[in-house]
Design an enzyme around this catalytic site. Structure first.
Site, short mmCIF file in Angstrom:
data_model
loop_
_atom_site.label_atom_id
_atom_site.label_comp_id
_atom_site.label_asym_id
_atom_site.label_seq_id
_atom_site.Cartn_x
_atom_site.Cartn_y
_atom_site.Cartn_z
N ALA A 66 39.31 38.15 38.83
CA ALA A 66 38.59 37.86 40.08
C ALA A 66 39.55 37.41 41.18
CB ALA A 66 37.57 36.76 39.83
N PRO A 67 39.35 37.81 42.43
CA PRO A 67 38.18 38.52 42.95
C PRO A 67 38.19 40.03 42.75
CG PRO A 67 39.64 37.95 44.75
CD PRO A 67 40.25 37.37 43.50
N GLY A 68 39.22 40.55 42.08
CA GLY A 68 39.11 41.95 41.66
C GLY A 68 39.90 42.95 42.47
N ASN A 69 40.89 42.48 43.22
CA ASN A 69 41.69 43.43 44.01
C ASN A 69 42.42 44.42 43.11
OD1 ASN A 69 41.18 42.63 46.64
ND2 ASN A 69 42.52 40.85 46.39
N ASP A 123 47.48 38.96 35.53
CA ASP A 123 47.79 38.33 36.82
C ASP A 123 47.18 36.92 36.76
OD1 ASP A 123 48.65 38.38 39.59
OD2 ASP A 123 46.55 38.55 40.14
N CYS A 161 42.75 38.51 34.02
CA CYS A 161 42.39 37.42 34.96
C CYS A 161 42.08 38.12 36.27
CB CYS A 161 43.56 36.47 35.12
SG CYS A 161 44.13 35.78 33.57
N CYS A 210 51.85 35.40 42.10
CA CYS A 210 52.23 35.27 43.52
C CYS A 210 52.98 33.94 43.66
CB CYS A 210 51.04 35.40 44.45
SG CYS A 210 49.67 34.33 44.05
C1 LIG Z 1 45.50 34.77 40.35
S1 LIG Z 1 43.78 34.82 40.09
C2 LIG Z 1 43.52 36.53 39.81
C3 LIG Z 1 43.55 37.40 41.06
C4 LIG Z 1 43.13 38.83 40.76
N1 LIG Z 1 43.96 39.42 39.73
C5 LIG Z 1 43.16 39.71 41.99
O1 LIG Z 1 44.17 40.40 42.22
O2 LIG Z 1 42.18 39.77 42.74
C6 LIG Z 1 43.63 34.16 38.48
C7 LIG Z 1 42.22 34.21 37.91
O3 LIG Z 1 42.33 33.94 36.53
C8 LIG Z 1 41.13 33.33 36.10
N2 LIG Z 1 41.41 32.74 34.76
C9 LIG Z 1 42.13 31.65 34.46
N3 LIG Z 1 42.24 31.49 33.13
C10 LIG Z 1 41.57 32.51 32.55
C11 LIG Z 1 41.32 32.91 31.22
N4 LIG Z 1 41.78 32.19 30.19
N5 LIG Z 1 40.60 34.03 30.99
C12 LIG Z 1 40.11 34.75 32.02
N6 LIG Z 1 40.31 34.42 33.32
C13 LIG Z 1 41.04 33.33 33.59
C14 LIG Z 1 40.84 32.35 37.23
O4 LIG Z 1 39.47 32.00 37.24
C15 LIG Z 1 41.26 33.17 38.45
O5 LIG Z 1 40.15 33.83 39.02
#
Ligand SMILES: C[S@@+](CC[C@H](N)C(=O)[O-])C[C@H]1O[C@@H](n2cnc3c(N)ncnc32)[C@H](O)[C@@H]1O
Length: 454
Positions: free
Chosen positions: A246-249, A316, A244, A369
């Site tokens: 995006a935004p990719g940190n 995440d 999961c 978080c």
């Molecule tokens: C907490 S954010 C991730 C933050 C990211 N790890 C960072 O540190 O920049 C959760 C992300 O999971 C994505 N997401 C939710 N369900 C998903 C799935 N089943 N497969 C892939 N991505 C998913 C959401 O679109 C969201 O962008």
């Protein structure tokens, strides 16, 4: 240009937040109103002072007249934003007659009711003082910036910072960390005591237009959010999955560890967020290392040939975000709803279990978080119950870390928690799953057999 459109947009946002459909920020960003900054500011302020407006409307004459007013269409959030502008904001002079006239005509009654609330300690001034006191108690999280290992080495970063007249402070064991960060001057940089590639700047240092940040030689990233990639530290050349991303940190942090010989598959099911990630990853110099996969991670087949080389993963997943400082939750109370947490926990456990099926996986970091046990220790417990023959939690993660998981779980000490007051970061939770080697598995099975026979 009348501001009616803005007021209606704020009313929409507040309505969505109140009915718990959205966090305030998402409601603002998803709204079609163009000027997001104005919309966010006025929505925040309206929600912040909601208890004052509710207090005003306890006066039945006021509430009947405002709610019956045709122009207000019985919308409480619209009345709230207009009351905000009238009593606290810029006044209603930029609203059309139909929106401002009813409130102006009730001026006396509104002021009298506010006085009555003041007499009970619930007036505007008392509310403002309360906010001021809260602000003073707030912990300031310092500004963390990660050295982007894809653009330069730590030594090159230090040398250049010195050349640019930054005073580099090498963290002292004798002065508490809390003191070091609060004493940090605008021209000083401190090395983080836990994560070698992490720098700490004073909050007041003006860095936004600084070339190191603009060109992503340094990447702003909260310390807690650096933990997942740091704790699994995939070696150079290895293959990783960020489920999961995006935004990719965390993705670009993983990319910095694996380098040009390695690969990170970064999934996100939201196309807009996946596109943003693609852009940021490219700007970070990780464009050739990261493969952005726009799609649902739950739909991949982990046994497919393509994933056979993946040894490290970060999960995440979406979470309540309750650990993030400066959210509106303290005013909206929107994060801790039990059914919302339950749904999130289900998704979190599903994503985690799915990732653990990757056949060559060795280590996986699970993080949120969130400060809620439901999304953290409870998810870990559920997953361990199902996967404990193959997986266990890594022990002795960062022994010096001040805050661990809840003690009521036998594995609590193997989890790291973060809290603004203790770790000077956003609230966070992270554990590392590691695969039990075959030899150890056999030993464990033998012990179980002996125990059973006894
Ligand atoms: C907490 S954010 C991730 C933050 C990211 N790890 C960072 O540190 O920049 C959760 C992300 O999971 C994505 N997401 C939710 N369900 C998903 C799935 N089943 N497969 C892939 N991505 C998913 C959401 O679109 C969201 O962008």
């Amino acid at each position: 240009m009348p501001l009616d459109e803005l007021y209606f947009a704020v009313a929409d946002v507040v309505e969505r937040v109140k009915t718990k459909k959205k966090s305030l920020r998402s409601a603002v960003y998803e709204h079609q109103f163009q000027d997001k900054k104005k919309l966010l500011r006025l929505s925040c302020e309206t929600v912040k002072y909601a208890q004052l407006f509710d207090g005003l409307l306890e006066n039945s004459n006021l509430s009947t007249r405002l709610l019956d007013e045709r122009a207000y269409e019985g919308s409480l959030p619209l009345i709230h934003v207009l009351l905000y502008e009238f009593l606290i904001g810029n006044g209603l002079n930029q609203a059309t007659q139909r929106l401002k006239r009813p409130i102006h005509s009730l001026n006396m009654e509104i002021r009298q009711q506010e006085k009555a609330l003041s007499a009970q300690g619930r007036g505007l001034e008392q509310l403002r003082n309360g906010f001021e006191e809260e602000k003073e108690k707030e912990i300031e999280i310092p500004r963390y910036a990660r050295i982007n290992g894809l653009k330069w080495t730590r030594d090159e970063a230090i040398e250049t910072l010195r050349e640019e007249k930054w005073q580099i402070i090498d963290g002292s064991d004798t002065i508490p960390f809390s003191q070091q960060i609060t004493q940090l001057r605008d021209d000083q940089v401190l090395f983080d005591p836990h994560i070698p590639e992490l720098l700490i700047f004073a909050n007041s240092a003006n860095l936004h237009a600084y070339w190191m940040i603009e060109q992503r030689y340094l990447i702003f990233q909260d310390k807690a959010s650096c933990l997942p990639a740091f704790l699994i530290s995939p070696p150079s050349g290895s293959h990783c999955v960020d489920t999961c991303a995006a935004p990719g940190n965390k993705t670009s942090h993983l990319a910095a560890y694996v380098g040009n010989e390695g690969c990170v598959w970064a999934f996100d099911r939201d196309p807009t967020r996946a596109n943003t990630m693609k852009r940021l990853v490219k700007q970070s110099g990780a464009g050739d290392i990261v493969s952005v996969e726009c799609g649902d991670f739950l739909r991949i087949d982990p046994s497919e040939e393509r994933w056979k080389t993946v040894e490290f993963a970060v999960v995440d997943p979406p979470c309540s975000g309750s650990g993030m400082v400066k959210r509106m939750d303290e005013w909206t109370g929107s994060s801790a709803q039990a059914d919302r947490l339950g749904k999130l926990a289900n998704l979190q456990a599903m994503l985690l279990k799915h990732a653990l099926k990757l056949p060559s996986l060795k280590r996986l970091a699970y993080s949120t978080c969130s400060i809620h046990e439901e999304e953290n220790e409870q998810v870990v417990r559920e997953v361990l119950k199902e996967c404990s023959t193959d997986w266990r939690l890594a022990e002795n993660l960062l022994p010096m870390w001040a805050l661990r998981g809840k003690e009521s779980y036998e594995f609590g000490k193997h989890c790291l928690r973060a809290d603004p007051k203790i770790t000077f970061t956003n609230g966070f939770f992270v554990v590392v799953f590691e695969r039990i080697e075959e030899k150890k598995k056999k030993k464990k099975a033998k012990k179980r057999k002996i125990d059973d026979e006894c």
